[in-house]
Scaffold this active site. Sequence first.
Site, short mmCIF file in Angstrom:
data_model
loop_
_atom_site.label_atom_id
_atom_site.label_comp_id
_atom_site.label_asym_id
_atom_site.label_seq_id
_atom_site.Cartn_x
_atom_site.Cartn_y
_atom_site.Cartn_z
N ASP A 127 28.58 -22.89 -62.32
CA ASP A 127 27.86 -23.11 -63.57
C ASP A 127 28.78 -23.08 -64.80
O ASP A 127 28.44 -22.47 -65.83
CB ASP A 127 26.74 -22.06 -63.71
CG ASP A 127 25.74 -22.14 -62.57
OD1 ASP A 127 25.46 -23.26 -62.12
OD2 ASP A 127 25.27 -21.09 -62.10
N LYS A 157 15.48 -27.76 -59.40
CA LYS A 157 14.15 -27.12 -59.43
C LYS A 157 13.07 -28.13 -59.81
O LYS A 157 12.34 -27.96 -60.80
CB LYS A 157 14.16 -25.91 -60.36
CG LYS A 157 15.12 -24.81 -59.87
CD LYS A 157 14.98 -23.52 -60.65
CE LYS A 157 15.92 -22.45 -60.14
NZ LYS A 157 17.35 -22.72 -60.39
N TYR A 208 26.01 -7.60 -52.66
CA TYR A 208 25.99 -8.59 -51.58
C TYR A 208 25.77 -7.96 -50.21
O TYR A 208 25.23 -8.59 -49.30
CB TYR A 208 27.28 -9.42 -51.59
CG TYR A 208 28.52 -8.69 -51.16
CD1 TYR A 208 29.13 -7.76 -52.00
CD2 TYR A 208 29.10 -8.92 -49.93
CE1 TYR A 208 30.27 -7.08 -51.62
CE2 TYR A 208 30.24 -8.25 -49.53
CZ TYR A 208 30.82 -7.32 -50.38
OH TYR A 208 31.93 -6.64 -49.98
N ASP A 245 20.92 -27.99 -58.31
CA ASP A 245 19.88 -26.98 -58.53
C ASP A 245 18.88 -27.48 -59.57
O ASP A 245 18.79 -26.95 -60.66
CB ASP A 245 20.56 -25.68 -58.98
CG ASP A 245 19.61 -24.49 -58.93
OD1 ASP A 245 18.44 -24.69 -58.56
OD2 ASP A 245 20.05 -23.39 -59.27
N GLY A 268 27.69 -16.99 -58.57
CA GLY A 268 28.26 -17.78 -59.66
C GLY A 268 29.27 -17.01 -60.46
O GLY A 268 30.46 -16.96 -60.13
N ARG A 269 28.78 -16.32 -61.52
CA ARG A 269 29.67 -15.67 -62.49
C ARG A 269 30.66 -14.70 -61.86
O ARG A 269 31.80 -14.61 -62.31
CB ARG A 269 28.83 -14.96 -63.57
CG ARG A 269 28.27 -15.93 -64.58
CD ARG A 269 27.20 -15.32 -65.44
NE ARG A 269 25.89 -15.34 -64.78
CZ ARG A 269 24.77 -14.93 -65.37
NH1 ARG A 269 24.79 -14.45 -66.61
NH2 ARG A 269 23.61 -14.99 -64.73
N ASP A 275 7.58 -31.74 -60.65
CA ASP A 275 6.62 -32.72 -61.18
C ASP A 275 5.80 -33.40 -60.07
O ASP A 275 5.93 -33.08 -58.89
CB ASP A 275 7.38 -33.77 -62.01
CG ASP A 275 6.60 -34.18 -63.24
OD1 ASP A 275 5.38 -34.38 -63.13
OD2 ASP A 275 7.21 -34.31 -64.32
N LYS A 303 27.08 -25.37 -55.45
CA LYS A 303 25.83 -25.67 -56.16
C LYS A 303 26.13 -25.92 -57.63
O LYS A 303 26.90 -25.16 -58.24
CB LYS A 303 24.89 -24.47 -56.03
CG LYS A 303 23.56 -24.64 -56.70
CD LYS A 303 22.69 -23.42 -56.51
CE LYS A 303 22.90 -22.36 -57.57
NZ LYS A 303 22.61 -22.78 -58.95
N HIS A 312 24.49 -27.40 -61.65
CA HIS A 312 23.39 -27.87 -62.51
C HIS A 312 24.01 -29.02 -63.28
O HIS A 312 24.65 -28.79 -64.31
CB HIS A 312 22.96 -26.77 -63.51
CG HIS A 312 22.24 -25.61 -62.90
ND1 HIS A 312 20.88 -25.60 -62.74
CD2 HIS A 312 22.69 -24.42 -62.44
CE1 HIS A 312 20.51 -24.44 -62.22
NE2 HIS A 312 21.60 -23.71 -62.01
#
Length: 337
Positions: A148, A205, A308, A203, A319-320, A208, A170, A172
């Site tokens: 990210d 999400k 973890y 990712d 991620g971070r 709709d 992964k 965005h």
Amino acid sequence: MKNLISYPKLLKSIGDELYKKLPDFDIICGVPYGGLPIALYISVTYNKPLIFVRDKKKGYGMQKLIEGEYKKEDRCIIIDDVITTGGSIKEAHEILKDEVNIVDTAVIFNRQESDIDVKFLYCRNDVIRYRLKNIKSDKNSNLIFSADLEDPQKIIDILEKIGKYISVCKIHIDTLDLDNYENNFIEELIKLSVNHNFLIMEDRKFSDISYIVEKQYKKIKSWTDLVTVHSFVSPETLSKITGGLIIESMSNIDYSFGKNSLELAESKKDNVIGFITQKRIGTGFFVCMTPGVSLEEKKEGDQNYRNYKEVDTDFIIVGRAIYNSVDPEEIVKKFLN
Ligand code: 6AU
């Protein structure tokens, strides 16, 4: 798929498996060339007369478009090797529809890019499931890297170092600063995923109606293996995607759509790989992936991190803790311990 003719035993077992999926029929029609060997195998083995259609576009002029003998009341199965957009199968339908009684269409592999209802042995979703399982066991890695970072170059640099340890990367895509990036990020990402053997997840999400999700998914399908989708979507929406990961629960708020998610996944097995969840659900057919994971338990904004070691699902999403560290490779090795 065209090379199947070089593996007679494989062709035979595929033909037998495909035959089991077919309803009663009288004649079988192969779509040239890919569908012919498999249709001929089924024809000879199960004593069902074969016909085949010629390609209209190739301009056979006044020649007949259907080879072989048939009667209008014959219940006919159309066979091809692969369905992508469904163009050649539609053409075969067009040629046959007033000549025989078409009862079903079957292919060996369904790329899931067409709305045509076909029987198939394998589909794109199966390949994604198979690859994820193999990558996990080959690399002995349950780690999904959540890349990210806004700067695409930073993602590429980190992946060059840690790509060999991870099962999935992964992203965005809508958070990336792609305008200032001189290369084609997606091309670079795909290259890395091939060289280091990991899958790519967007990712998104999705949330709709199916009409919209179909359009949204079309924009990303060429490069993403896995995609996230909310558990409150309709089965119809889910049917528009492949490699779906249903959000069963979130790491930042306390809710769980366990029953919904499981029922939804069961209803669309050919579109779903598993769940994004804080706890294991299901019986193991669907994989469970858990975000909100770090080296120690802590809270950061609304993100609740678990250690973890406390996570018992199939994959951890991190991620971070990786990309903000001084030495991502060292940290990745810790997560894999
Ligand atoms: O390790 P982090 O906190 O830096 O990143 C976690 C990543 C982010 C979130 O968008 C995502 O995991 N995520 C998700 C997913 C994967 O859908 C669900 C969730 O409940 N929590 C969560 O953090 O990219």
